[in-house]
Write a protein that holds these residues in place. Structure first.
Motif, PDB file in Angstrom:
ATOM      1  N   UNK A 106       0.794  -1.180  -0.060  1.00 12.86           N
ATOM      2  CA  UNK A 106       0.086  -0.016  -0.085  1.00 12.86           C
ATOM      3  C   UNK A 106       0.949   1.142   0.136  1.00 12.86           C
ATOM      4  N   UNK A 107       0.620   1.946  -0.987  1.00  5.91           N
ATOM      5  CA  UNK A 107       1.520   3.143  -1.196  1.00  5.91           C
ATOM      6  C   UNK A 107       0.939   4.514  -1.139  1.00  5.91           C
ATOM      7  N   UNK A 108       1.198   5.313   0.096  1.00 10.53           N
ATOM      8  CA  UNK A 108       0.553   6.582   0.440  1.00 10.53           C
ATOM      9  C   UNK A 108       1.597   7.644  -0.697  1.00 10.53           C
ATOM     10  N   UNK A 109       0.784   8.371  -1.524  1.00  8.25           N
ATOM     11  CA  UNK A 109       1.553   9.658  -2.302  1.00  8.25           C
ATOM     12  C   UNK A 109       0.881  10.895  -2.123  1.00  8.25           C
ATOM     13  N   UNK A 110       1.725  11.623  -2.484  1.00  7.55           N
ATOM     14  CA  UNK A 110       1.291  13.298  -2.413  1.00  7.55           C
ATOM     15  C   UNK A 110       0.023  13.432  -3.203  1.00  7.55           C
ATOM     16  N   UNK A 111      -0.656  14.380  -3.168  1.00  6.26           N
ATOM     17  CA  UNK A 111      -2.045  14.668  -3.597  1.00  6.26           C
ATOM     18  C   UNK A 111      -1.720  14.744  -5.223  1.00  6.26           C
ATOM     19  N   UNK A 112      -2.596  14.221  -5.914  1.00  8.42           N
ATOM     20  CA  UNK A 112      -2.447  14.201  -7.330  1.00  8.42           C
ATOM     21  C   UNK A 112      -2.613  15.526  -7.975  1.00  8.42           C
ATOM     22  N   UNK A 113      -3.621  16.568  -7.611  1.00  9.10           N
ATOM     23  CA  UNK A 113      -4.028  17.737  -8.264  1.00  9.10           C
ATOM     24  C   UNK A 113      -2.627  18.481  -8.226  1.00  9.10           C
ATOM     25  N   UNK A 114      -2.290  18.891  -6.987  1.00  8.67           N
ATOM     26  CA  UNK A 114      -1.298  19.965  -7.165  1.00  8.67           C
ATOM     27  C   UNK A 114       0.168  19.435  -7.553  1.00  8.67           C
ATOM     28  N   UNK A 115       0.354  18.410  -7.328  1.00 11.65           N
ATOM     29  CA  UNK A 115       1.922  18.067  -7.484  1.00 11.65           C
ATOM     30  C   UNK A 115       1.990  16.917  -8.681  1.00 11.65           C
ATOM     31  N   UNK A 116       3.034  16.828  -9.322  1.00  8.38           N
ATOM     32  CA  UNK A 116       3.234  16.157 -10.422  1.00  8.38           C
ATOM     33  C   UNK A 116       3.897  14.709 -10.149  1.00  8.38           C
ATOM     34  N   UNK A 117       4.146  14.619  -8.962  1.00  8.17           N
ATOM     35  CA  UNK A 117       4.942  13.477  -8.531  1.00  8.17           C
ATOM     36  C   UNK A 117       3.988  12.005  -8.946  1.00  8.17           C
ATOM     37  N   UNK A 118       2.816  12.205  -8.601  1.00  5.24           N
ATOM     38  CA  UNK A 118       2.055  10.860  -8.821  1.00  5.24           C
ATOM     39  C   UNK A 118       2.134  10.307 -10.296  1.00  5.24           C
TER      40      UNK A 118
END
Length: 182
Positions: A106-118
């Motif tokens: 299970x992976x916790x990622x940064x928010x999708x909308x403001x950050x391009x990381x995902x």
């Protein structure tokens, strides 16, 4: 504050209690609140495992009661190019190794909308659950974010509408039941 880290933790804990081997990985490299909350005393984690400075076994924390494994992120300063780190071949190798050792990752990622990381994560994430905060997240933000992240959209399992106002939601259900009763 939409609750994505809380949802990820709850999902991982439910799986762990069911006796499956599960690891929760904090991949929010900009704001690893999950790591600060679960392992405030950690001095090593994901970056040290990626660099080879430490082994996976040395940086993974294990809850003795639930047997939930956790791979934290320890930040000593702001990390530039987080999307490049997530998109690196070594990240894929790390997740391939975790898949062998655990039934669920299970992976916790940064928010999708403001950050391009995902957008860099489809190389190692099989599927996504999008957490949206009731009454706060605008529909346009969700559609724009998913439109700009095709790899995420194509692997989307579903959406969690978090912090829903159940009284208001019941009104919608009553209306739907009345409208579709025939």
């Amino acid at each position: 504050n939409e609750g994505k880290s809380t949802i990820a933790t709850a999902l991982a804990l439910n799986i762990a209690v069911g006796k499956s081997r599960v690891i929760l990985v904090d991949c929010d490299l900009r704001n690893p609140s999950l790591s600060r909350n679960l392992t405030p005393n950690a001095n090593a984690g994901l970056f040290e495992a990626l660099s080879g400075e430490m082994s996976e076994e040395e940086v993974i924390w294990m809850d003795p009661i639930t047997k939930l494994a956790f791979l934290p992120v320890v930040l000593t300063s702001r990390v530039p190019n987080t999307g490049d780190i997530l998109g690196a071949p070594r990240m894929r190798q790390l997740f391939d190794s975790l898949r062998v050792r655990y039934d669920y990752v299970i992976v916790d990622l940064s928010p999708l909308a403001p950050v391009p990381d995902v957008r860099a994560t489809p190389q190692f994430v099989d599927s996504y659950i999008y957490v949206i905060e009731w009454g706060q997240t605008k529909t346009e933000v969700v559609t724009t974010a998913l439109d700009s992240a095709r790899g995420v959209y194509e692997r989307l399992l579903g959406v969690v509408l978090n912090k829903a106002d159940m009284k208001i939601l019941r009104r919608f259900e009553n209306y739907r039941g009345h409208y579709y009763s025939d």
